[in-house]
Write an enzyme that holds these catalytic residues in place. Structure first.
Site, mmCIF file in Angstrom:
data_model
loop_
_atom_site.group_PDB
_atom_site.id
_atom_site.type_symbol
_atom_site.label_atom_id
_atom_site.label_comp_id
_atom_site.label_asym_id
_atom_site.label_seq_id
_atom_site.Cartn_x
_atom_site.Cartn_y
_atom_site.Cartn_z
ATOM 1 N N ARG A 229 -5.079 -50.284 36.472
ATOM 2 C CA ARG A 229 -5.559 -49.210 37.723
ATOM 3 C C ARG A 229 -6.419 -49.861 38.379
ATOM 4 O O ARG A 229 -6.504 -49.774 39.458
ATOM 5 C CB ARG A 229 -5.984 -48.064 36.872
ATOM 6 C CG ARG A 229 -5.232 -46.956 36.157
ATOM 7 C CD ARG A 229 -5.748 -45.906 35.537
ATOM 8 N NE ARG A 229 -6.982 -45.246 36.049
ATOM 9 C CZ ARG A 229 -6.898 -44.217 36.309
ATOM 10 N NH1 ARG A 229 -5.876 -43.161 36.243
ATOM 11 N NH2 ARG A 229 -7.914 -43.468 36.951
ATOM 12 N N SER A 230 -7.112 -51.078 37.904
ATOM 13 C CA SER A 230 -7.803 -51.973 38.840
ATOM 14 C C SER A 230 -7.031 -52.346 39.897
ATOM 15 O O SER A 230 -7.600 -52.698 41.045
ATOM 16 C CB SER A 230 -8.975 -52.762 37.991
ATOM 17 O OG SER A 230 -9.906 -52.074 37.355
ATOM 18 N N ARG B 46 -6.438 -52.370 53.412
ATOM 19 C CA ARG B 46 -7.385 -51.863 54.760
ATOM 20 C C ARG B 46 -7.783 -53.469 55.265
ATOM 21 O O ARG B 46 -8.308 -53.401 56.495
ATOM 22 C CB ARG B 46 -8.688 -51.314 53.899
ATOM 23 C CG ARG B 46 -8.444 -49.751 53.614
ATOM 24 C CD ARG B 46 -8.279 -48.868 54.840
ATOM 25 N NE ARG B 46 -8.073 -47.532 54.557
ATOM 26 C CZ ARG B 46 -7.094 -46.791 54.601
ATOM 27 N NH1 ARG B 46 -5.912 -47.457 55.183
ATOM 28 N NH2 ARG B 46 -6.981 -45.555 54.209
ATOM 29 N N HIS C 81 -5.510 -53.869 57.623
ATOM 30 C CA HIS C 81 -5.740 -52.825 58.981
ATOM 31 C C HIS C 81 -6.853 -53.393 59.992
ATOM 32 O O HIS C 81 -6.675 -53.215 61.127
ATOM 33 C CB HIS C 81 -5.842 -51.469 58.426
ATOM 34 C CG HIS C 81 -4.692 -50.785 57.700
ATOM 35 N ND1 HIS C 81 -5.087 -49.917 56.887
ATOM 36 C CD2 HIS C 81 -3.598 -51.001 57.934
ATOM 37 C CE1 HIS C 81 -4.007 -49.262 56.612
ATOM 38 N NE2 HIS C 81 -2.926 -49.978 57.074
ATOM 39 N N SER D 180 -12.005 -56.275 37.527
ATOM 40 C CA SER D 180 -12.014 -56.326 36.160
ATOM 41 C C SER D 180 -12.959 -55.553 35.434
ATOM 42 O O SER D 180 -13.895 -56.324 35.734
ATOM 43 C CB SER D 180 -11.443 -57.808 35.697
ATOM 44 O OG SER D 180 -11.596 -57.721 34.207
ATOM 45 N N GLY D 181 -12.700 -54.533 34.730
ATOM 46 C CA GLY D 181 -13.679 -53.944 33.923
ATOM 47 C C GLY D 181 -14.464 -54.972 33.076
ATOM 48 O O GLY D 181 -15.805 -55.126 32.885
ATOM 49 N N SER D 182 -13.607 -55.459 32.399
ATOM 50 C CA SER D 182 -14.074 -56.452 31.094
ATOM 51 C C SER D 182 -14.460 -57.896 31.597
ATOM 52 O O SER D 182 -15.315 -58.453 31.129
ATOM 53 C CB SER D 182 -12.922 -56.627 30.092
ATOM 54 O OG SER D 182 -11.767 -57.501 30.749
ATOM 55 N N GLY D 183 -13.887 -58.428 32.837
ATOM 56 C CA GLY D 183 -14.182 -59.666 33.397
ATOM 57 C C GLY D 183 -13.423 -60.669 32.277
ATOM 58 O O GLY D 183 -13.678 -61.913 32.448
ATOM 59 N N THR E 192 -9.960 -60.190 31.121
ATOM 60 C CA THR E 192 -8.289 -60.199 31.233
ATOM 61 C C THR E 192 -7.534 -61.645 31.666
ATOM 62 O O THR E 192 -8.019 -62.254 32.572
ATOM 63 C CB THR E 192 -7.865 -59.037 32.289
ATOM 64 O OG1 THR E 192 -8.371 -57.916 32.236
ATOM 65 C CG2 THR E 192 -6.525 -59.141 32.444
ATOM 66 N N SER F 40 -11.509 -44.350 33.714
ATOM 67 C CA SER F 40 -11.319 -43.941 35.090
ATOM 68 C C SER F 40 -12.741 -43.976 35.921
ATOM 69 O O SER F 40 -12.663 -44.229 36.962
ATOM 70 C CB SER F 40 -11.041 -42.242 34.726
ATOM 71 O OG SER F 40 -9.922 -42.095 34.268
ATOM 72 N N GLU G 61 -12.869 -47.391 37.452
ATOM 73 C CA GLU G 61 -11.839 -47.595 38.508
ATOM 74 C C GLU G 61 -12.040 -46.845 39.760
ATOM 75 O O GLU G 61 -11.879 -47.225 40.894
ATOM 76 C CB GLU G 61 -10.240 -47.233 38.102
ATOM 77 C CG GLU G 61 -9.923 -47.982 36.454
ATOM 78 C CD GLU G 61 -9.387 -47.357 35.442
ATOM 79 O OE1 GLU G 61 -9.196 -47.905 34.514
ATOM 80 O OE2 GLU G 61 -9.106 -46.090 35.629
ATOM 81 N N ASP H 25 -14.171 -49.130 49.854
ATOM 82 C CA ASP H 25 -13.728 -48.491 50.562
ATOM 83 C C ASP H 25 -15.163 -48.548 51.421
ATOM 84 O O ASP H 25 -15.314 -48.568 52.852
ATOM 85 C CB ASP H 25 -13.377 -47.155 50.521
ATOM 86 C CG ASP H 25 -12.085 -46.639 50.360
ATOM 87 O OD1 ASP H 25 -11.263 -47.759 50.828
ATOM 88 O OD2 ASP H 25 -11.578 -45.752 50.032
#
Length: 186
Positions: A46-47, A57, A60, A86-89, A91, A150, A153, A161
């Site tokens: 999901r990341s 973006r 764009h 990466s949440g864990s850093g 992966t 969640s 992410e 954004d």
């Protein structure tokens, strides 16, 4: 709990995580993106979906951006920037990407829960998002009602954004200008 209650709790969780992001680190992140010749975006699961939206973006805005692993992504070079979510850093594939970027002299920006991770040690800037995730040794300072990672992410997507908005201001761009680069073969 009803829909309104869930929405209220989730919005409060997002406010908590986003308001705790270090402003100096956010500015450093935006500066790295602004100065890069090309921006390469990488994430898993999901990341990975979130960082693909960021790459879009950037495109764009007229910034050369690529998603690592896509068939049309070129090689990263010295003046490039690798943005990793990466949440864990930790992966493995993303650690490999970070090592390759470092090897060629490119810059690395990491958005993570864990500022002590393997990728964080390689990164030029680390943006910490204090959220829980089952994949991270560090759990952040909030307990979320949402499943798994969640909150992280969502927070990383909103942070990117916001970074786009900061870049738009810096480069004096507006949505109308950016829409001129929107896909026309949909």
């Amino acid at each position: 709990m009803n829909n309104r209650d869930y929405a209220s709790v989730v919005l409060n969780e997002l406010h908590h995580t986003l308001s705790r992001i270090d402003i100096q680190k956010a500015n450093e992140f935006v500066e790295l993106v602004d100065q890069a010749q090309e921006v390469f975006c990488a994430g898993a699961g999901r990341s990975g979906f979130q960082v693909k939206g960021f790459a879009m973006r950037l495109m764009h805005m007229g910034i050369s951006s690529y998603v690592v692993g896509e068939t049309c992504t070129p090689n990263i070079r010295e003046n490039g920037l690798l943005v990793i979510c990466s949440g864990s850093g930790e992966t493995k594939s993303l650690v490999n990407h970070a090592n390759k970027a470092k090897e060629v002299g490119a810059k690395i920006a990491l958005i993570t829960i864990n500022p002590e991770s393997t990728i964080a040690k390689l990164a030029d800037v680390v943006v910490e998002i204090s959220a829980p995730s089952p994949k991270s040794a560090k759990q952040g300072d909030i307990k979320s009602i949402q499943p798994m990672g969640s909150l992280f992410e969502q927070s990383e997507g909103i942070f990117m954004d916001i970074s786009i908005m900061m870049l738009m201001e810096k480069r004096n761009l507006d949505s109308d200008t950016m829409f001129g680069r929107h896909a026309n073969m949909e």
